[in-house]
Design a protein around this motif. Sequence first.
Motif, PDB file in Angstrom:
ATOM      1  N   ASP A  10      -6.947  -2.830   2.482  1.00 41.15           N
ATOM      2  CA  ASP A  10      -5.771  -3.702   2.375  1.00 41.15           C
ATOM      3  C   ASP A  10      -6.011  -5.085   2.988  1.00 41.15           C
ATOM      4  OD1 ASP A  10      -4.094  -1.648   1.228  1.00 41.15           O
ATOM      5  OD2 ASP A  10      -4.086  -0.723   3.211  1.00 41.15           O
ATOM      6  N   ASN A  30      -2.239  -0.175   5.817  1.00 41.43           N
ATOM      7  CA  ASN A  30      -2.805   0.367   7.062  1.00 41.43           C
ATOM      8  C   ASN A  30      -4.323   0.263   7.125  1.00 41.43           C
ATOM      9  OD1 ASN A  30      -2.981   2.501   4.984  1.00 41.43           O
ATOM     10  ND2 ASN A  30      -3.870   3.690   6.634  1.00 41.43           N
ATOM     11  N   ASP A  43      -0.429   5.049   0.449  1.00 43.19           N
ATOM     12  CA  ASP A  43      -0.829   6.147   1.336  1.00 43.19           C
ATOM     13  C   ASP A  43      -0.909   5.690   2.790  1.00 43.19           C
ATOM     14  OD1 ASP A  43      -1.045   8.194  -0.589  1.00 43.19           O
ATOM     15  OD2 ASP A  43      -3.000   7.428  -1.227  1.00 43.19           O
ATOM     16  N   ASP A  44      -0.176   6.361   3.632  1.00 37.94           N
ATOM     17  CA  ASP A  44      -0.102   6.090   5.072  1.00 37.94           C
ATOM     18  C   ASP A  44       0.568   4.760   5.403  1.00 37.94           C
ATOM     19  OD1 ASP A  44      -1.137   8.531   6.114  1.00 37.94           O
ATOM     20  OD2 ASP A  44      -3.109   7.921   5.418  1.00 37.94           O
ATOM     21  N   THR A  45       1.163   4.120   4.391  1.00 40.92           N
ATOM     22  CA  THR A  45       2.047   2.973   4.640  1.00 40.92           C
ATOM     23  C   THR A  45       3.469   3.356   4.235  1.00 40.92           C
ATOM     24  OG1 THR A  45       0.281   1.358   4.369  1.00 40.92           O
ATOM     25  CG2 THR A  45       2.533   0.563   4.018  1.00 40.92           C
ATOM     26  N   ASP A  63       0.846  -1.189   0.000  1.00 39.31           N
ATOM     27  CA  ASP A  63       0.000   0.000   0.000  1.00 39.31           C
ATOM     28  C   ASP A  63       0.888   1.248   0.000  1.00 39.31           C
ATOM     29  OD1 ASP A  63      -2.254   1.743   0.474  1.00 39.31           O
ATOM     30  OD2 ASP A  63      -1.660   1.778   2.591  1.00 39.31           O
TER      31      ASP A  63
HETATM   32 MG   LIG Z   1      -3.167   3.282   2.999  1.00 39.46          MG
END
Ligand SMILES: [Mg+2]
Length: 239
Positions: free
Chosen positions: A185, A180, A12-14, A10
């Motif tokens: 995911d 995340n 975004d934010d990972t 992933d």
């Molecule tokens: Mg993400």
Amino acid sequence: MRFIGHAFVDWDDTIAENIRYFNMAEEANAHLIARVTHHTYDVVRERGREIDLAVARRIGLGKESLGIAWVECYQEFCGRAGRTPDPEAVEAIRRSCRLPYEVKQELLPGAADMLGWLHGSGFEVTIWTAGDEDVQGRKIAESGLAHLAHRLAIVPDKTPERLAGALGDRNPDHCFVVGNSIHSDIRPALASGVLAIHIPTETWAYDHGRLDVTDANYRQIGAITELPQVLAARFRMAV
Ligand SMILES: [Mg+2]
């Protein structure tokens, strides 16, 4: 086999910060709407979040959805206050809603090293990300990490069906998803019989969901830097 396994990572934010930019837009919009319609910030923010979630569920994670939601929120509070919406305020809201899709993202700690480690250890690295192709592609290109990915799989939203499409003829036993989001995911991975490595972070309501933590394919780690230990156990590799 050319690869020791197939990583679906992933973005975004990972790998890169993302929700921080959405929070900034949300705060700016809620302050503006609260100020001009004489409602409290908390009430406006709460309602804006509800509308944002409803719009995202309706039209997907495209770059238009945030602006549509917050303009709708503004119009609703104008209605409650008996005011006519001001085109300049609408434009200010649209502008702040473009930020998360245009900003150069900061990378999360350890993320670049882990992508490099996966690539160097013999995994096929697929960046598995949801959103508009131009936006996600631009973010990945701008990160300077594109050379550590063998391919990009950018989809409007991550579902078990779309994951199956991205897996292609790869053996699910040789694949893993790391990310995340429970919704985007983890659940699609578990539904596909793929190892799902969850790195919980602050998320928005879209990402929430019930999770079967007893599923044999579910793993939770506190930081992306713990990836090698989890993968060593599964892929019988030296770390
Ligand atoms: Mg993400």
